[in-house]
Design a protein around this motif. Structure first.
Motif, short mmCIF file in Angstrom:
data_model
loop_
_atom_site.label_atom_id
_atom_site.label_comp_id
_atom_site.label_asym_id
_atom_site.label_seq_id
_atom_site.Cartn_x
_atom_site.Cartn_y
_atom_site.Cartn_z
N LEU A 1 0.85 -1.19 0.00
CA LEU A 1 0.00 0.00 0.00
C LEU A 1 0.88 1.24 0.00
O LEU A 1 1.98 1.19 0.56
CB LEU A 1 -0.91 0.02 1.24
N PRO A 2 0.45 2.35 -0.54
CA PRO A 2 -0.83 2.54 -1.23
C PRO A 2 -0.89 1.83 -2.59
O PRO A 2 0.16 1.58 -3.21
CB PRO A 2 -0.91 4.06 -1.40
N LEU A 3 -2.11 1.54 -3.01
CA LEU A 3 -2.31 0.92 -4.32
C LEU A 3 -2.03 1.94 -5.42
O LEU A 3 -2.11 3.15 -5.20
CB LEU A 3 -3.77 0.47 -4.44
N GLN A 4 -1.72 1.42 -6.58
CA GLN A 4 -1.53 2.30 -7.75
C GLN A 4 -2.80 2.26 -8.59
O GLN A 4 -3.37 1.18 -8.77
CB GLN A 4 -0.36 1.79 -8.61
N LYS A 5 -3.18 3.41 -9.11
CA LYS A 5 -4.43 3.43 -9.90
C LYS A 5 -4.27 2.65 -11.21
O LYS A 5 -5.25 2.26 -11.83
CB LYS A 5 -4.88 4.87 -10.14
N SER A 6 -3.02 2.42 -11.59
CA SER A 6 -2.79 1.68 -12.83
C SER A 6 -2.93 0.16 -12.63
O SER A 6 -3.01 -0.60 -13.59
CB SER A 6 -1.39 1.99 -13.34
N GLN A 7 -2.97 -0.29 -11.38
CA GLN A 7 -3.03 -1.75 -11.13
C GLN A 7 -4.42 -2.31 -11.40
O GLN A 7 -5.42 -1.69 -11.04
CB GLN A 7 -2.69 -2.04 -9.65
N LYS A 8 -4.42 -3.51 -11.96
CA LYS A 8 -5.70 -4.22 -12.08
C LYS A 8 -5.99 -4.82 -10.71
O LYS A 8 -5.13 -5.47 -10.12
CB LYS A 8 -5.59 -5.36 -13.09
N VAL A 9 -7.21 -4.59 -10.22
CA VAL A 9 -7.48 -4.98 -8.85
C VAL A 9 -8.72 -5.88 -8.75
O VAL A 9 -9.73 -5.64 -9.41
CB VAL A 9 -7.59 -3.72 -7.94
N ALA A 10 -8.59 -6.91 -7.92
CA ALA A 10 -9.74 -7.76 -7.62
C ALA A 10 -10.24 -7.39 -6.23
O ALA A 10 -9.47 -7.43 -5.27
CB ALA A 10 -9.34 -9.23 -7.67
N LEU A 11 -11.50 -7.00 -6.16
CA LEU A 11 -12.10 -6.66 -4.87
C LEU A 11 -13.02 -7.81 -4.50
O LEU A 11 -14.04 -8.05 -5.15
CB LEU A 11 -12.88 -5.34 -5.01
N ILE A 12 -12.63 -8.51 -3.45
CA ILE A 12 -13.28 -9.79 -3.17
C ILE A 12 -13.70 -9.86 -1.70
O ILE A 12 -12.98 -9.39 -0.82
CB ILE A 12 -12.29 -10.93 -3.51
N GLY A 13 -14.84 -10.49 -1.49
CA GLY A 13 -15.25 -10.74 -0.10
C GLY A 13 -16.67 -10.29 0.16
O GLY A 13 -17.25 -9.54 -0.63
N GLU B 1 -19.22 -23.28 -3.35
CA GLU B 1 -18.09 -23.53 -4.26
C GLU B 1 -18.11 -22.51 -5.40
O GLU B 1 -17.07 -22.00 -5.81
CB GLU B 1 -18.22 -24.93 -4.86
N GLU B 2 -19.33 -22.21 -5.89
CA GLU B 2 -19.46 -21.28 -7.03
C GLU B 2 -18.92 -19.90 -6.65
O GLU B 2 -18.21 -19.27 -7.44
CB GLU B 2 -20.93 -21.12 -7.48
N GLN B 3 -19.28 -19.47 -5.45
CA GLN B 3 -18.80 -18.15 -5.01
C GLN B 3 -17.27 -18.13 -4.99
O GLN B 3 -16.62 -17.18 -5.42
CB GLN B 3 -19.33 -17.82 -3.61
N LEU B 4 -16.71 -19.21 -4.47
CA LEU B 4 -15.25 -19.29 -4.36
C LEU B 4 -14.61 -19.31 -5.75
O LEU B 4 -13.64 -18.59 -6.03
CB LEU B 4 -14.86 -20.53 -3.56
N GLU B 5 -15.18 -20.13 -6.64
CA GLU B 5 -14.63 -20.23 -8.00
C GLU B 5 -14.67 -18.88 -8.71
O GLU B 5 -13.71 -18.47 -9.36
CB GLU B 5 -15.44 -21.26 -8.83
N GLU B 6 -15.79 -18.20 -8.55
CA GLU B 6 -15.95 -16.89 -9.20
C GLU B 6 -14.89 -15.91 -8.68
O GLU B 6 -14.27 -15.15 -9.43
CB GLU B 6 -17.36 -16.35 -8.89
N ALA B 7 -14.65 -15.98 -7.36
CA ALA B 7 -13.66 -15.08 -6.75
C ALA B 7 -12.26 -15.43 -7.23
O ALA B 7 -11.45 -14.53 -7.52
CB ALA B 7 -13.75 -15.17 -5.23
N LEU B 8 -11.97 -16.70 -7.32
CA LEU B 8 -10.63 -17.10 -7.78
C LEU B 8 -10.41 -16.64 -9.23
O LEU B 8 -9.34 -16.14 -9.58
CB LEU B 8 -10.45 -18.61 -7.67
N ALA B 9 -11.46 -16.77 -10.02
CA ALA B 9 -11.35 -16.33 -11.42
C ALA B 9 -11.10 -14.82 -11.49
O ALA B 9 -10.26 -14.35 -12.27
CB ALA B 9 -12.62 -16.70 -12.18
N ALA B 10 -11.82 -14.07 -10.65
CA ALA B 10 -11.63 -12.61 -10.63
C ALA B 10 -10.21 -12.28 -10.20
O ALA B 10 -9.53 -11.44 -10.80
CB ALA B 10 -12.64 -11.98 -9.69
N ALA B 11 -9.75 -12.96 -9.17
CA ALA B 11 -8.41 -12.67 -8.62
C ALA B 11 -7.32 -12.98 -9.63
O ALA B 11 -6.31 -12.28 -9.70
CB ALA B 11 -8.20 -13.46 -7.34
N LYS B 12 -7.55 -14.01 -10.42
CA LYS B 12 -6.52 -14.40 -11.40
C LYS B 12 -6.31 -13.32 -12.45
O LYS B 12 -5.24 -13.17 -13.02
CB LYS B 12 -6.91 -15.73 -12.06
#
Ligand code: NOJ
Length: 720
Positions: free
Chosen positions: A381-393, A443-454
């Motif tokens: 931190l701080p994050l950079q505005k240029s970074q691709k970010v996954a907001l999860i939870g 499981e679906e929620q988790l899979e969706e989050a993992l896909a977003a994070a990737k």
């Protein structure tokens, strides 16, 4: 009205009318209410008649100018002497503009802004027809299992007192009669409600008078010294007797010793609860004990109205006691100007204009940015505005960030995390997924989050407790994040990407499984209406974090209660000559909390140097000063909370290893330095001796100065 007029009004009242002034009922009992509720159901169960309602003195939980005006109108039509109702409600940290929860406000160490938040809360409530708020809650808490820990400001009596005063000033202003934009304050819960055994709400409180006076009473006293108009009793026992029937507490201490002449009110049902407590055989006995103890208003049970009249007739209760209570209530009504204008500030038009205004939201935003505490940052931190970010939870797209005491606020008005992030990064670079619910998940929620994070370069996890997992009746024995969220963290960790955890919760948590996994952790508490915007601005460095913890975060729940200002023992761990085994310690965990009181990080660094005392000796009439140079050694402007603690090295009774005595929040530009100076005097060194005399000891004291309760420089002086 003059006192004579009030007394003459009292004289015109029948005994029935007087006793009925002493009951407080919820809004749904009243004609004109818009709240849902069955009038006949609860009325019948409680033995409440229309006559009682028409002569009652106050209402709980009515709000909105329209509703309050209608209730007051109907009431005045039916009340023989035209005595207006007092309208009371729990405006704890905002009415519709919701500020961070009080524990978070504490972490701002900014009493001016706290005062401003209370002023805004008062204004929004006043135009919505409310006259009295059941706040501030100033119970000292050392046990995060207790759900109401979010309602207090800290584990420290001095800091709680500073905030108690600020809240009272903000709510009440200086003249309730002329300033219709303020409300009367009611400090609660008198006394020591924050110390239930095992952290279980409503449980027994058992402590010595010394501890009560030294740690638990100062904040209530501070609120009263600031002019707080009302006091609410606690549900618990104090030295074996429930507060609502505790004459020593409510009459001898509060009224006689402290000279409090305002109105006292029981907590909800607390008078009648003396029966299950086992100190009254029936409601009648409970009513007798409460009125004798000096409790003026009985909230939401009918022991007074059902029993006091016959007790006066048969000589059990002296009518003077009832007269005293009624007169205090009439005086409060007069102070609020209700005899001249029973609607007071209630104004539908103003309500529409003012409530949740831009200006109010701005203050809520500012306070939220100051209340979040950055507790770990390994350079991500701080994050950079240029970074691709996954907001999860479960808090990524969730408006449940107002906290459990925000009934007037609406989740729909809250700025969520995804909305805050939406203002920072392009939607094509922001991937939002829930990952799990708060306590369950699929499981679906988790899979969706993992896909977003990737797809992202950095993962931000928005985690926490549902707001009803703290607050009243919200005690928890396991104070970790729910298992499903710990699992989510572990799964995300495997992706090997920078990971930041943001926590929305109402208590200091056991952070294992979070702090050891994430590269950065921000404690956002329940940050209120502007939460998502404030957190996003902090994570992206548009605002530099400046919050500092006001409660220790335990290493694990087994340590609880763990607090910085504890006593020393005869076998302290870490002493130079200490044995390995026979010292006060756990075999499996450290003694120290995971995160200490006063701790918090910034995006800059501060250096402390040149700690000095003006003199090595202090005299009773000659204060000394303590000074320290603080330098911003980093690259950005930042705010620092400079803290000063004291230890009395030899006391007549054991003394805390450190006690916060002063602090200053300062702002420094990169490279800027400032000499921070504190004045320390004999009065600040006093404590309750063996005979409960409040005096100081001649002898040596250590002064500690630093950025938190652990990282301190030490100096010594002698009081002569
Ligand atoms: C019970 C709570 O303990 C107290 O804090 C609150 O003010 C009352 N209910 C009224 O809502």
């Amino acid at each position: 009205m003059t006192d004579t007029k009030l007394t003459s009004l009292l004289k015109q009242m029948t005994l029935d009318e007087k006793v009925n002034q002493l009951i407080q009922l919820a809004a749904f009992f009243y004609e004109g209410t818009t709240s849902e509720g069955k009038i006949t159901g609860p009325m019948e169960e409680m033995g409440i008649t229309n006559e009682i309602i028409h002569n009652s003195g106050s209402v709980l939980g009515a709000s909105g100018a329209k509703e309050v005006i209608a209730i007051q109108d109907n009431h005045l039509k039916n009340n023989r002497l035209g005595i207006p109702l007092l309208i009371m409600a729990d405006i704890v940290h905002g009415y519709k503009t919701i500020f961070p929860v009080p524990l978070a406000i504490g972490c701002s160490w900014d009493s001016d802004l706290a005062e401003k938040s209370a002023e805004i809360a008062a204004l929004e409530s006043a135009v919505s027809g409310i006259h009295v708020t059941f706040a501030p809650m100033v119970d000292l808490v050392r046990d995060p299992r207790w759900g109401r820990v979010m309602e207090t400001t800290s584990e420290d009596p001095f800091l709680n007192s500073v905030f108690a005063r600020a809240f009272v000033r903000g709510f009440q202003g200086t003249d309730l009669k002329s300033d219709k934009n303020r409300v009367a304050a009611c400090v609660k819960h008198f006394a020591a409600y924050g110390a239930p055994e095992g952290g279980r709400d409503y449980n027994t409180v058992n402590m010595s008078e010394r501890q009560l006076r030294e740690s638990y009473l100062p904040a209530y006293k501070a609120a009263l010294d600031e002019g707080c108009e009302m006091v609410m009793t606690a549900f618990n026992t104090v030295d074996g007797i429930p507060a609502s029937g505790n004459k020593e507490l409510m009459r001898d201490l509060l009224r006689e010793e402290w000279g409090f002449d305002g109105v006292t009110i029981s907590d909800w049902g607390a008078v009648k609860e003396m029966v299950p407590h086992g100190v009254a055989a029936n409601e009648g006995e409970a009513a007798f004990k409460a009125i004798e103890a000096g409790v003026d208003i009985e909230m939401m049970t009918a022991s007074y109205v059902k029993n006091l009249k016959s007790y006066v007739h048969n000589g059990t209760v002296n009518e003077e006691l009832i007269d005293e209570s009624v007169l205090r209530i009439l005086k409060l009504k007069d102070k609020l100007g209700l005899f001249e204008n029973p609607y007071r500030g209630a104004d539908k038009k103003l309500e529409e204009e003012i409530v949740l205004s831009k200006a109010h939201r701005k203050t809520a935003y500012e306070l939220a940015t100051k209340s979040c505490v950055l507790v770990k940052n390994d350079g991500v931190l701080p994050l950079q505005k240029s970074q691709k970010v996954a907001l999860i939870g479960p808090f990524a797209h969730n408006g449940d960030i107002l906290g459990p005491w925000s009934w007037g606020g609406s989740k729909e008005d809250a700025v969520r995390m995804d909305e805050g992030f939406g203002k920072k990064v392009n939607s094509s670079a922001l991937f939002v997924a829930q990952g799990s619910d708060i306590e369950t998940g699929t499981e679906e929620q988790l899979e969706e989050a993992l896909a977003a994070a990737k797809k992202a370069e950095v993962i931000v996890l928005a985690l926490g407790e549902r707001s009803d997992m703290s607050g009243e009746a919200g005690s928890r024995a396991d104070i970790r994040l729910p298992e499903i969220q710990l699992n989510l963290i572990a799964k995300m960790k495997k992706l090997n990407k920078p990971m930041i955890a943001v926590l929305f919760n109402g208590r200091p948590l056991d952070l294992h499984g979070v702090i050891d996994e994430a590269d950065a952790v921000m404690e956002a508490w329940y940050p209120g209406t502007e939460g998502g915007k404030a957190v996003a601005d902090l994570l992206y460095g548009d605002v530099n974090p400046s919050g500092r913890l006001t409660m220790s975060f335990p290493y694990s729940v087994g340590q609880v209660p763990v607090y910085y200002n504890h006593f020393s023992t005869g076998r302290p761990k870490g002493a130079p000559d200490a044995q390995v085994r026979y010292v006060s310690q756990y075999l499996d965990i450290p003694n120290k909390p995971l995160l200490p009181f006063g701790f918090g990080l910034s995006y800059t660094t501060f250096m402390y140097s040149e700690e000095k005392l003006s003199s090595q000796t202090m005299r009773t009439d000659e204060p000394i000063t303590v000074s320290v140079k603080v330098t911003n050694t980093g690259m950005v402007t930042g705010e620092e909370v400079v803290q000063l603690y004291v230890r009395d090295l030899v006391g007549e009774v054991v003394r805390p290893i450190k006690e916060l005595k002063a602090f200053q929040k300062i702002k420094l530009k990169p490279g800027e330095e400032k000499i921070v100076t504190f004045t320390l005097c004999e009065e600040q060194l006093r404590y309750y001796h063996k005979d409960l005399d409040f005096t100081s000891d001649a002898g040596f004291f250590t002064v500690f100065v630093g950025p938190n309760s652990e990282e301190v420089a030490e100096l010594t002086f002698k009081l002569i």
